[in-house]
Design a protein around this motif. Structure first.
Motif, PDB file in Angstrom:
ATOM      1  N   SER A 142       0.832  -1.198   0.000  1.00 26.74           N
ATOM      2  CA  SER A 142       0.000   0.000   0.000  1.00 26.74           C
ATOM      3  C   SER A 142       0.869   1.250   0.000  1.00 26.74           C
ATOM      4  CB  SER A 142      -0.913   0.003   1.237  1.00 26.74           C
ATOM      5  OG  SER A 142      -1.627   1.214   1.352  1.00 26.74           O
ATOM      6  N   LYS A 147      -8.111   0.901  -3.297  1.00 29.26           N
ATOM      7  CA  LYS A 147      -7.770   2.285  -2.978  1.00 29.26           C
ATOM      8  C   LYS A 147      -8.712   2.798  -1.906  1.00 29.26           C
ATOM      9  CE  LYS A 147     -10.419   4.147  -6.914  1.00 29.26           C
ATOM     10  NZ  LYS A 147     -10.326   4.895  -8.196  1.00 29.26           N
ATOM     11  N   ASN A 148      -8.156   3.637  -1.037  1.00 30.55           N
ATOM     12  CA  ASN A 148      -8.909   4.302   0.011  1.00 30.55           C
ATOM     13  C   ASN A 148      -8.568   5.782  -0.040  1.00 30.55           C
ATOM     14  OD1 ASN A 148      -9.778   1.728   1.218  1.00 30.55           O
ATOM     15  ND2 ASN A 148      -7.662   1.555   1.922  1.00 30.55           N
ATOM     16  N   TYR A 149      -9.564   6.630   0.072  1.00 30.35           N
ATOM     17  CA  TYR A 149      -9.296   8.058   0.087  1.00 30.35           C
ATOM     18  C   TYR A 149     -10.383   8.750   0.888  1.00 30.35           C
ATOM     19  CZ  TYR A 149     -12.607   7.757  -3.841  1.00 30.35           C
ATOM     20  OH  TYR A 149     -13.693   7.479  -4.636  1.00 30.35           O
ATOM     21  N   GLU A 152     -14.191  -2.865 -10.586  1.00 29.36           N
ATOM     22  CA  GLU A 152     -14.005  -2.125  -9.342  1.00 29.36           C
ATOM     23  C   GLU A 152     -15.320  -2.061  -8.575  1.00 29.36           C
ATOM     24  OE1 GLU A 152     -11.440   1.674  -8.462  1.00 29.36           O
ATOM     25  OE2 GLU A 152     -13.467   2.308  -9.082  1.00 29.36           O
ATOM     26  N   THR A 193      -6.289  -5.130  -6.688  1.00 34.82           N
ATOM     27  CA  THR A 193      -5.872  -3.796  -6.262  1.00 34.82           C
ATOM     28  C   THR A 193      -6.948  -3.209  -5.350  1.00 34.82           C
ATOM     29  OG1 THR A 193      -6.869  -2.714  -8.181  1.00 34.82           O
ATOM     30  CG2 THR A 193      -4.551  -3.388  -8.377  1.00 34.82           C
ATOM     31  N   SER A 195     -13.799   3.458  -0.083  1.00 32.25           N
ATOM     32  CA  SER A 195     -12.907   2.305  -0.073  1.00 32.25           C
ATOM     33  C   SER A 195     -13.314   1.392  -1.225  1.00 32.25           C
ATOM     34  CB  SER A 195     -13.011   1.562   1.263  1.00 32.25           C
ATOM     35  OG  SER A 195     -12.188   0.424   1.270  1.00 32.25           O
ATOM     36  N   TYR A 222      -4.756   9.494   0.746  1.00 30.70           N
ATOM     37  CA  TYR A 222      -5.000   8.603  -0.393  1.00 30.70           C
ATOM     38  C   TYR A 222      -4.110   7.376  -0.216  1.00 30.70           C
ATOM     39  CZ  TYR A 222      -5.512   6.770  -5.118  1.00 30.70           C
ATOM     40  OH  TYR A 222      -5.784   5.958  -6.190  1.00 30.70           O
ATOM     41  N   GLN A 223      -4.697   6.199  -0.423  1.00 33.47           N
ATOM     42  CA  GLN A 223      -3.959   4.937  -0.320  1.00 33.47           C
ATOM     43  C   GLN A 223      -4.228   4.098  -1.568  1.00 33.47           C
ATOM     44  OE1 GLN A 223      -5.415   3.125   3.300  1.00 33.47           O
ATOM     45  NE2 GLN A 223      -4.486   4.674   4.632  1.00 33.47           N
ATOM     46  N   TYR A 224      -3.162   3.609  -2.163  1.00 33.15           N
ATOM     47  CA  TYR A 224      -3.294   2.716  -3.317  1.00 33.15           C
ATOM     48  C   TYR A 224      -2.707   1.366  -2.936  1.00 33.15           C
ATOM     49  CZ  TYR A 224      -2.565   0.464  -7.813  1.00 33.15           C
ATOM     50  OH  TYR A 224      -2.565  -0.441  -8.849  1.00 33.15           O
ATOM     51  N   GLN A 237       0.845   5.097   0.644  1.00 34.20           N
ATOM     52  CA  GLN A 237      -0.020   5.958   1.444  1.00 34.20           C
ATOM     53  C   GLN A 237       0.533   7.381   1.467  1.00 34.20           C
ATOM     54  OE1 GLN A 237      -0.882   4.276   5.294  1.00 34.20           O
ATOM     55  NE2 GLN A 237      -1.313   2.245   4.466  1.00 34.20           N
TER      56      GLN A 237
END
Length: 784
Positions: free
Chosen positions: A556, A618-620, A654, A616, A645, A579-581, A558
């Motif tokens: 991740s 993502k969280n933002y 997605e 994959t 999320s 933001y987290q990828y 971040q």
């Protein structure tokens, strides 16, 4: 409704009783405040520091001795402010220290060298309690106070339940303390105690999980600690969502003291005191035993639990031995728990012929011991070595009972255990007041045993079987450069290697903090983080093979940007955007719509899949905190989070994750009255948030067993969650001891928050299980 009204009436009567209880004694009792003063980076004792307690009519003071120790006697009980000053160091202020007659106050104070030369130090405001103890943290971190864990309504003295009040953090459910941090699975959390990585420190915790219904860590033994919600420093690894960096306090090294209590968390008995007054060596030990088990044994019964009475016991201990050039400490944590849950299949219209209910027997065991040795090499350098052994085991037997004859059939039985031997060594070196460097290496050796069989498909299927050994090698290096008192820069790198499959991850991280004015600051952090998979995933068996043995770490990236404003003393406004990828996420080709990111929040998780690292996520989001620290007899905390999320499964589509509630708002506060030498406080909390998302059943294809509709996976949420809690507390001082009485009501409005829905194939309709309803609880605690 009649019973609910009766409960409210009884609550009011009990409140009046607590107020009256505080009135009789008007004598002014006193206590001693003692502690140590050290340099923040090297932990070297600081002699000659000026320590003062300001009263209305005078100042009580002392100077720290050659070992950094100080003692101030005859401090009146109540809330007191302590100030520590020393030339060349930033002043330290501890405000609103709760002084009672039953226990001495011991403070561990770390002063940070100031880069500004001052001829005179002027103390104007109290130390910001929202800043972490760890100076390497730039963003998404705050200090945890054991007093706040006891004060916050609904926290039950539990660090995890307390943290669920903070921005970006929500509770996964009422009956457990799993927490969802910025939309991540609860399994992404790391628990640390006195610098040691520890297993899930909760009773009835699932292997691979991080929470449980009752915490094993005793809040009465915790010192101020740190909690991180992302982009954490390079010293922390093998975690994706957050870190609890908890510390046990040392026992009183000059006086034997005792504690006893009874409440929802059980019967408790504690003792602490000196092993040697001359050397300052001390011990501390606390034990708890299940209150509900004892209540049931003498004829009590809780309607919400029926015959399912949880049994649990735990012991926490610490021995601390100061040395001439360092320190030696030993900690131990032991816990055991058992529960038998059987369905009530009485004919109340809910059950039909052929319906089945789950009969569950579960036993958990946990042991942890750790030995820590700190060696100071001169004034600038210290070395810390830690050696630990830990063991955790779970036995589960799950049977299905048929209605109406209660015929039992095996569904699942499993025995899993894991031992871990760990060693870590770190060096901390202060080059000068502007540059500080830390680095370390470590190894964890896992010995895992698993025997699990599933019978739900009509014939026994072996899910896991065998004994396995694996090792995780770890290293980190981080440097902090202070350009001024206002600007600091903290780069670092963490790396680990898993011997089972040869996977390696090297993770750069960097943090920046800049005070742009006297009352405002900007902060930023960015870095790569990764976590190994639960051992249940690696050792899942299919056709006598281990299809997940070669899985890589989940990773991740971040990034966090924060703004901090202090519009007034004791008031703080904080905004953070993140933001987290996530990549290399395990997803199951057999269920291409799913992801491992949706697991980790309950008693049982279906790790029984063959995964591949092709997913994959993502969280933002953005988070707001408005906090009034306790001062002038009151405090409040308002937190709000807007977030999303997402994950992409094996099919490339997605979707929202199970934990994408999208919003959360919490407001809590309290007021404290001083009645002679006693304290009465009322605390309130209200939480509203989006609920977890669901995996619906395909009604068109349902037959004897439910068939999930993955085309609508996690599209819809359960109805919004709302809950209010109320807490009343009285602290009563006597000449030689102190008493604390508390009463709490969870879910004051008795709102029916849905926990989960299960499709009943017999009735062809959903059955709903609800979160905790109106639940009063109380207890008392004595210090002597």
């Amino acid at each position: 409704m009649k019973n609910y009204t009766k409960m409210i009436f009884e609550l009011c009567l009990f409140s009046v009783f607590l107020v009256l209880l505080a009135l009789p004694l008007s004598a002014q009792y006193t206590q001693t405040i003692r502690g140590t003063v050290v340099e923040k980076n090297t932990l070297q004792p600081l002699p000659g520091a000026s320590v003062a307690v300001r009263l209305d009519d005078r100042v009580l003071g002392a100077l720290s001795d050659a070992n950094g120790h100080f003692a101030i006697g005859s401090v009146p009980v109540g809330r007191r402010q302590l100030t520590v000053t020393m030339m060349g160091y930033a002043p330290y202020v501890a405000a609103n220290i709760p002084v009672n007659s039953g226990k001495e106050i011991f403070l561990e104070i770390a002063l940070e060298e100031s880069l500004t030369e001052l001829e005179e130090v002027v103390v104007t405001v109290a130390t910001d309690k929202n800043l972490p103890l760890n100076r390497m943290a730039s963003v998404s971190a705050r200090m945890l106070s054991s007093e706040e864990a006891n004060r916050y309504a609904g926290s039950w003295g539990d660090p995890a339940r307390m943290a669920a009040n903070f921005a970006g953090v929500v509770a996964a459910e009422d009956t457990r303390n799993d927490i969802i941090i910025r939309g991540n699975s609860p399994s992404g959390l790391l628990w640390k105690l006195d610098g040691f990585d520890i297993p899930n420190p909760n009773h009835f915790g699932a292997m691979g999980g991080t929470g449980g219904p009752v915490g094993m860590l005793n809040n009465n033994q915790l010192a101020n600690s740190d909690f991180y919600t992302g982009a954490f420093p390079a010293e922390f690894g093998n975690a994706l969502s957050g870190v609890f960096d908890l510390r046990l306090r040392n026992g009183n090294n000059q006086k034997h003291e005792f504690l006893t209590s009874i409440g929802f968390n059980g019967f408790e008995l504690g003792a602490e005191g000196p092993l040697s007054k001359a050397t300052g060596a001390s011990y501390m030990v606390n034990g708890r035993y299940s209150f509900l088990k004892t209540l049931y044994a003498i004829g009590g019964k809780m309607a919400a639990l029926g015959e399912a009475i949880p049994e649990y016991q735990d012991v926490t201990a610490k021995v601390n031995i100061p040395l001439k050039r360092g320190n030696l400490s030993f900690i131990a944590l032991w816990g055991g728990s058992h529960i038998h849950i059987t369905p009530d299949m009485s004919d109340d219209g809910k059950w039909q012929a052929g319906d089945k209910g789950e009969d569950t027997n579960e036993t958990n065991r946990q042991y942890f011991t750790g030995l820590s040795y700190t060696l100071r090499l001169g004034q600038q350098t210290r070395i810390e070595n830690r050696l630990s052994w830990q063991y955790s085991g779970i036995d589960v037997l799950l049977k299905m009972l048929s209605y109406p004859d209660n015929a039992a059939s095996d569904y699942y039985n499993g025995t899993t255990s894991e031992g871990r031997i760990a060693f870590a060594s770190s060096v901390h070196h202060r080059f000068n007041s502007r540059n500080f460097l830390t680095g370390g290496v470590g190894i964890d050796v896992f010995n895992t045993n698993m025997e699990e069989t599933f019978h739900g498909n009509g014939s026994p299927e072996t899910l896991r079987s065998g004994a396995y050994r694996s090792a995780l090698l770890k290293a980190h290096l981080q440097w902090q450069r202070r350009f001024s008192d206002a600007l600091s820069f903290t780069p670092g790198v963490y790396a680990h290697y898993y011997g089972l499959n040869g996977d390696v991850s090297v993770e750069p991280r960097v943090g920046l903090k800049w005070a742009v004015g006297e009352r405002s600051s900007l902060s930023a952090g960015v870095g790569l983080h990764s976590q190994m998979q639960p051992r249940q995933v690696y050792f899942y068996r299919r056709n006598e093979e281990l299809p997940n043995e070669k899985l890589r770490f989940t990773k991740s990236w971040q990034a966090v940007l924060g703004y901090d404003l202090k519009p007034a003393d004791n008031l703080r406004l904080k905004v953070e955007a993140y933001y987290q990828y996530l990549f290399d996420v395990p997803v199951p080709p057999g269920t291409p719509e799913e992801s491992i990111l949706n697991l980790g929040d309950g008693y049982y998780n279906r790790w029984d899949e063959a995964f591949t690292n092709q997913g994959t996520g993502k969280n933002y989001g953005v988070e707001l905190t408005v906090e009034k620290f306790f001062a002038h007899s009151y405090y409040f905390l308002l937190t709000a989070s807007l977030y999303n999320s997402k994950y992409t499964g094996y099919d490339g589509v997605e979707r929202s994750t199970k934990f994408a509630g999208n919003y959360a708002v919490t407001t809590l506060g309290g007021y404290e009255w001083k009645i002679f030498s006693n304290l009465l406080s009322v605390n309130f909390k209200a939480t509203g948030m989006g609920n977890k998302r669901i995996l619906p059943v395909s009604v068109e294809h349902v037959g004897a067993a439910s068939v999930y509709d993955y085309s609508a996976a996690y599209r819809d949420k359960l109805p919004a969650y709302f809950r209010c809690d109320l807490n009343l507390n009285v602290k009563h001082n006597f000449r030689k001891f102190a008493m604390e009485w508390y009463f709490e009501v969870n879910n004051l409005t008795n709102r029916k928050n849905i926990w989960m829905q299960v499709y009943n194939t017999g009735r062809q309709a959903y059955d709903y299980t609800y979160q905790t309803g109106f639940m009063p609880m109380g207890g008392c605690r004595a210090y002597f």
